[in-house]
Design an enzyme around this catalytic site. Structure first.
Site, PDB file in Angstrom:
ATOM      1  N   ARG A   1     -36.903 -20.973 -86.501  1.00 55.71           N
ATOM      2  CA  ARG A   1     -37.482 -21.656 -85.343  1.00 55.71           C
ATOM      3  C   ARG A   1     -39.011 -21.668 -85.426  1.00 55.71           C
ATOM      4  O   ARG A   1     -39.642 -22.687 -85.133  1.00 55.71           O
ATOM      5  CB  ARG A   1     -37.044 -20.971 -84.062  1.00 55.71           C
ATOM      6  CG  ARG A   1     -35.586 -21.193 -83.750  1.00 55.71           C
ATOM      7  CD  ARG A   1     -35.171 -20.482 -82.491  1.00 55.71           C
ATOM      8  NE  ARG A   1     -33.746 -20.641 -82.264  1.00 55.71           N
ATOM      9  CZ  ARG A   1     -33.043 -19.866 -81.460  1.00 55.71           C
ATOM     10  NH1 ARG A   1     -33.628 -18.883 -80.810  1.00 55.71           N
ATOM     11  NH2 ARG A   1     -31.756 -20.081 -81.310  1.00 55.71           N
TER      12      ARG A   1
ATOM     13  N   ARG B   1     -41.553  -3.933-100.290  1.00 51.20           N
ATOM     14  CA  ARG B   1     -40.124  -3.641-100.416  1.00 51.20           C
ATOM     15  C   ARG B   1     -39.833  -2.602-101.479  1.00 51.20           C
ATOM     16  O   ARG B   1     -38.742  -2.037-101.518  1.00 51.20           O
ATOM     17  CB  ARG B   1     -39.359  -4.920-100.729  1.00 51.20           C
ATOM     18  CG  ARG B   1     -39.483  -5.378-102.163  1.00 51.20           C
ATOM     19  CD  ARG B   1     -38.886  -6.748-102.375  1.00 51.20           C
ATOM     20  NE  ARG B   1     -38.681  -7.059-103.768  1.00 51.20           N
ATOM     21  CZ  ARG B   1     -39.619  -7.435-104.622  1.00 51.20           C
ATOM     22  NH1 ARG B   1     -40.870  -7.514-104.220  1.00 51.20           N
ATOM     23  NH2 ARG B   1     -39.327  -7.713-105.869  1.00 51.20           N
TER      24      ARG B   1
END
Length: 173
Positions: A54, A127
């Site tokens: 979105r 990560r």
């Protein structure tokens, strides 16, 4: 419903325990199973992908676009790909090695995966630390599962194979 898995006796304390009862794990803390936590994490990761779609106006089935969206999408996909392996190893280690040790490894693994997701969404290099931690925990669970399976099928059933003295030191007589 009849459980497919027989009841077993815990090697450390001698109490009877069922690894699976009517399809539900007994590797739980306060009624929360690893499957519940894994499902909650998967839902959280999926919601983050929806919010990113979105925010950056990327419609499904597109997976390319803004670099931040791509990192969030890859982090969600990577975590989802490893959950079946994790649950399988956790299940076998909990049944054949020790439920407490497997549950502790499971909690640590889920925490590492959450940190992996958060780190990856901010920067690709973020990560790596949690990725290595979660990989080590998967290897540990694999080792526990293999040790439990070997002991279950190779040792006589009357001899406990898990050292009892660490549990005695902790007061779990």
């Amino acid at each position: 419903m009849q459980s497919w898995f027989p009841r077993s006796v815990c090697c450390a304390c001698g109490m009877e325990a069922a690894a699976l009862c009517d399809g539900e794990w007994l590797l739980q803390v306060g009624g929360i199973t690893p499957r519940d936590v894994t499902g909650a994490l998967k839902a959280y990761f999926a919601l983050q992908v929806i919010y990113a779609r979105r925010k950056y106006k990327i419609s499904p089935p597109d997976t390319m676009g803004h670099p931040e969206f791509e990192r969030i999408f890859r982090a969600q996909a990577n975590c989802t790909e490893y959950f079946p392996i994790f649950l399988s190893l956790l299940w076998v280690a909990g049944i054949f090695f020790h439920q407490g040790v497997a549950a502790a490894c499971g909690v640590l693994y889920l925490h590492a995966r959450f940190r992996y997701f958060r780190g990856y969404t901010q920067a690709a290099q973020g990560r790596l630390g949690p990725l290595y931690a979660s990989a080590r925990l998967l290897w540990l669970l694999l080792g526990l599962a293999v040790a439990g399976l070997l002991a279950h099928f190779l040792l006589p059933p009357s001899r406990p194979w898990v050292p009892v003295w660490p549990f005695w030191l902790l007061g779990a007589h």
